[in-house]
Every structure is written in C-alpha cells, then in structure tokens.
Design an enzyme around this catalytic site. Structure first.
Site, PDB file in Angstrom:
ATOM      1  N   GLY A 133       0.782  -1.231   0.000  1.00 45.83           N
ATOM      2  CA  GLY A 133       0.000   0.000   0.000  1.00 45.83           C
ATOM      3  C   GLY A 133       0.808   1.272   0.000  1.00 45.83           C
ATOM      4  O   GLY A 133       0.232   2.367  -0.096  1.00 45.83           O
ATOM      5  N   TYR A 134       2.125   1.195   0.094  1.00 50.67           N
ATOM      6  CA  TYR A 134       2.931   2.409   0.108  1.00 50.67           C
ATOM      7  C   TYR A 134       3.022   2.995  -1.296  1.00 50.67           C
ATOM      8  O   TYR A 134       3.640   2.425  -2.190  1.00 50.67           O
ATOM      9  CB  TYR A 134       4.340   2.126   0.626  1.00 50.67           C
ATOM     10  CG  TYR A 134       4.434   1.807   2.104  1.00 50.67           C
ATOM     11  CD1 TYR A 134       3.366   2.037   2.971  1.00 50.67           C
ATOM     12  CD2 TYR A 134       5.601   1.268   2.641  1.00 50.67           C
ATOM     13  CE1 TYR A 134       3.449   1.744   4.321  1.00 50.67           C
ATOM     14  CE2 TYR A 134       5.704   0.977   4.003  1.00 50.67           C
ATOM     15  CZ  TYR A 134       4.625   1.212   4.835  1.00 50.67           C
ATOM     16  OH  TYR A 134       4.717   0.918   6.170  1.00 50.67           O
ATOM     17  N   GLN A 135       2.409   4.138  -1.440  1.00 52.82           N
ATOM     18  CA  GLN A 135       2.428   4.896  -2.700  1.00 52.82           C
ATOM     19  C   GLN A 135       2.088   3.993  -3.898  1.00 52.82           C
ATOM     20  O   GLN A 135       2.781   3.968  -4.908  1.00 52.82           O
ATOM     21  CB  GLN A 135       3.777   5.581  -2.892  1.00 52.82           C
ATOM     22  CG  GLN A 135       4.157   6.546  -1.773  1.00 52.82           C
ATOM     23  CD  GLN A 135       3.119   7.613  -1.493  1.00 52.82           C
ATOM     24  OE1 GLN A 135       2.326   7.483  -0.553  1.00 52.82           O
ATOM     25  NE2 GLN A 135       3.089   8.666  -2.302  1.00 52.82           N
TER      26      GLN A 135
END
Length: 401
Positions: A133-135
């Site tokens: 889910g990071y960036q």
C-alpha cells in the site's frame, strides 16, 4: 551469533590506531600530491578501526568517545523464532515512492531513494520494510530495483505488508485467502523477486476468520513464496490467538510484531512487550522517532512535519505532555555529545529486536546506525521515561475496525 567481548587491550589498541590514522592523514595532507596516498592509507585503516568485537565493549569508559567519533558498528540478530538473521536497524521504506501515487505528498523519487538504500547497505543494513500500500506499490518497485542493483538477494531480508480486504472485495465475494495470495503475487511482481523473507499482515483483519488468514499465510510459506510471517497493529490477545490456532494446526506462526512504539508512545509495554519476550516474538516497531518529533528541536520543521497530516493526528493531541520528553532527549544528547536520533533510538534498541527506521535523507540512516553503539545509564533511562503519561490509542489501532 553473539560477538565476543572486547578486552581493555583491544579498546586501547583501537584508540591508538584511530589517533595514529588521524595524525598520519593530517601530516601527509600538508604536502602537495599526497592526498591519494593518504586516502589509500585510510582504506587500509578503516576496516581495522571497525573491529567487530568492539561492539560489545560498551561499559568501557572509552566507548562514548568511540561513538562520538562517528564510527559505524552494525549488529545482527535472529528475528524471533525464525531463521532470518537481521540487522538491528531495519530501514523503513514508507518514505520512498511516487509522491503523486499515494496518500503521502512528501515521499522521495527513485533517484533519492536509491541513494539512501545504497548507503544503508554500505553501513551493514540488511533488513528492509515496505508494503503493497505504500504509494500504490511504487515503494516496493524502488526497493526491488535498488536491491537488485546493489545487493545479492540471499544477503538481504525483505519484508512487505498487505492490507485486509476492502469492503468492496468483501461485497464481491473475494475470499480472505484469495486476497492475501493475490496481493503477495502483486508484491513479488513489484519487487521483482521470487519470494519475500517476511510477509506481514498490516493490521488485524476483523472481517476474515483467523483460521482462514493463518491457513493462507501458511500456504504461502509452504510454496516457498514466503520464508516467515509477521503481523502489525494488533493487540497481544489477537497475536496469541492467531499463533495458538497456527500451532494447533501445524501452520506457520507469526515470528514478529510491528507496533507503534517510541519514547512518546509506550502503550505496547503493557501487554505486547512482555508477551513477545516470553514467546520469543521479535519486536520491530514503526515510528521509532515519532514521525521526526524525537529527531529535531520543536522549532525545527521539515516537509514531512508540515505535510504529514496522519502523523499530526497521532501526536498533536498530546504535544504539550510529549514536549517534556522531547526536551529531555535534547538535554541528554547535548550532555553526551550525541544527536537526538542516537538518544531516542539508543533507548529503544534496549527494548526491541530491530526498530523500523524511516529515512528521507542519507544522514537519517547514518544516525540510526550510530545509535547501535549508544549506552544509557539506568539514571539516564529513568530520566527519559519518568515524564510519560498513559496515551489513548491512535492511528491504525484507533481506526481499525
């Protein structure tokens, strides 16, 4: 795997070599055309100065001098009950990724991310944490490409995380198992890898039966796509329940917990920390510097401090009480000739396996590694801990479910 204790003789020898090298370098720099020669001498001396068994000689009167000179000493340890050998500093990669493709506007582009990742590897960091889910997956992509260029796959430990099913997925009938394994394949594609070393449930899934989650994670281990599993943002009773069910069925158990833990937020000490110590479950806390608040003077600003609204939601409500602790970190850092980062992480390293240290500058990871050598006396530790007051749950723990 523990390094040997250094003797007084070894420390005195270290000091002699260190001072001799500095004198030698200064002497030759007085003469024209000798810089190259002096640099060559430095390349020979530096490995000697980083003699590995000096790492444990911390009670010696000379140790603080050694740390103040800026030398780097990495330590490694087993990750809980797994076979993974990790550096005592885990590099957090939430700050890496396309700033236009996620919830954070302050993340670094690939060029700057690679510079920090490369420096971390040079300093001995072998443990890296990211998430699907990071960036929008670009953090995983940056990390994977950098490690492919700068490291051997079997010499690094890569952790990534997955979120629980979305309401839309649940409405569409996507099973918990299909969700977990589908995100794993996506992460492997982003990373450009055949397996991840540690696959972490990003938060407790209140909408998927524990048995289904643990069976899915076990299948990922059995197929070789995952070496070990961990969890983040849960209560101690939830971790105990999940591992009991896994043990009962002969499945892989969680070997690590990534919770919110630092000098400003110590609620993990009530149940999670003692439970994990009893069960040999690794503690790899996130936000060890309270999103930068423990790294700077209150008057100092950064792009993240100004734009990270999520972190403001975690810390702004208690900033007056927390300011006392922040001031004491600064006082102690000045007294010992160290930085605020070194004091804050030095304290936390006595409590946990490997804090997840985010870095948006090369200096951040350098200071993080230097913290490994920091020693606090019982009185200094008590001075930092004494002002703490109970805090309400914040962030993911407050918002989930």
């Amino acid at each position: 795997d523990e390094p040997e204790f250094a003797t007084d003789f070894h420390l005195i020898l270290y000091m002699f070599l260190h001072m001799f090298f500095l004198f030698f370098l200064s002497f030759f720099m007085l003469f024209e055309h000798t810089l190259l020669f002096a640099s060559s001498i430095g390349q020979i001396c530096i490995p000697i100065l980083q003699w590995k068994y000096l790492r444990k000689a911390r009670n010696h009167v000379l140790w603080e001098y050694i740390i103040a000179q800026g030398d780097f000493f990495m330590e490694y340890t087993k990750l809980g009950n797994s076979d993974l050998k990790v550096s005592r500093i885990c590099m957090g990669c939430m700050g890496f990724g396309n700033a236009k493709s996620g919830i954070h506007s302050w993340t670094l582009d690939e060029e700057h991310s690679r510079a920090i990742l490369k420096r971390g590897l040079e300093l001995g960091v072998n443990f890296f944490d990211t998430a699907a889910g990071y960036q929008s997956g670009t953090s995983e992509q940056y990390l994977g490409r950098a490690l492919n260029d700068f490291a051997k796959r079997d010499e690094v430990v890569v952790a990534t995380k997955f979120f629980p099913r979305s309401p839309q997925e649940i409405a569409d009938g996507v099973s918990g198992k299909d969700h977990i394994l589908g995100l794993l394949d996506r992460s492997l594609t982003n990373l450009g890898m055949d397996y991840v070393d540690l696959y972490i449930c990003h938060m407790w899934d209140y909408h998927t039966p524990v048995e289904e989650m643990m069976e899915a994670l076990n299948s990922a281990v059995v197929t070789g796509k995952v070496r070990a599993i961990g969890i983040s943002n849960c209560f101690a009773w939830q971790l105990a329940k999940a591992n009991y069910i896994a043990d009962k069925n002969g499945w892989a158990k969680f070997v690590s917990i990534q919770g919110h833990y630092n000098l400003l937020f110590r609620e993990e000490e009530r149940e999670m920390v003692p439970f994990c110590k009893d069960q040999n479950i690794a503690l790899t806390p996130y936000s060890p510097l309270a999103s930068g608040r423990l790294a700077k003077k209150p008057s100092e600003l950064s792009k993240r401090l100004q734009e990270d609204t999520y972190a403001k939601g975690k810390y702004d409500a208690t900033k007056e009480k927390d300011a006392i602790i922040i001031d004491r970190v600064g006082e102690l850092a000045k007294k010992k000739g160290l930085t605020r980062i070194q004091i804050s992480l030095g304290w936390l390293l006595t409590k946990v396996t490997a804090p997840v240290v985010g870095a948006t500058k090369v200096s951040h990871i350098e200071e993080g590694v230097k913290a490994i050598g920091v020693q606090l006396t019982p009185d200094e530790t008590a001075y930092l801990e004494e002002p703490y007051v109970p805090h309400a749950l914040v962030g993911v723990m407050r918002e989930n479910p």
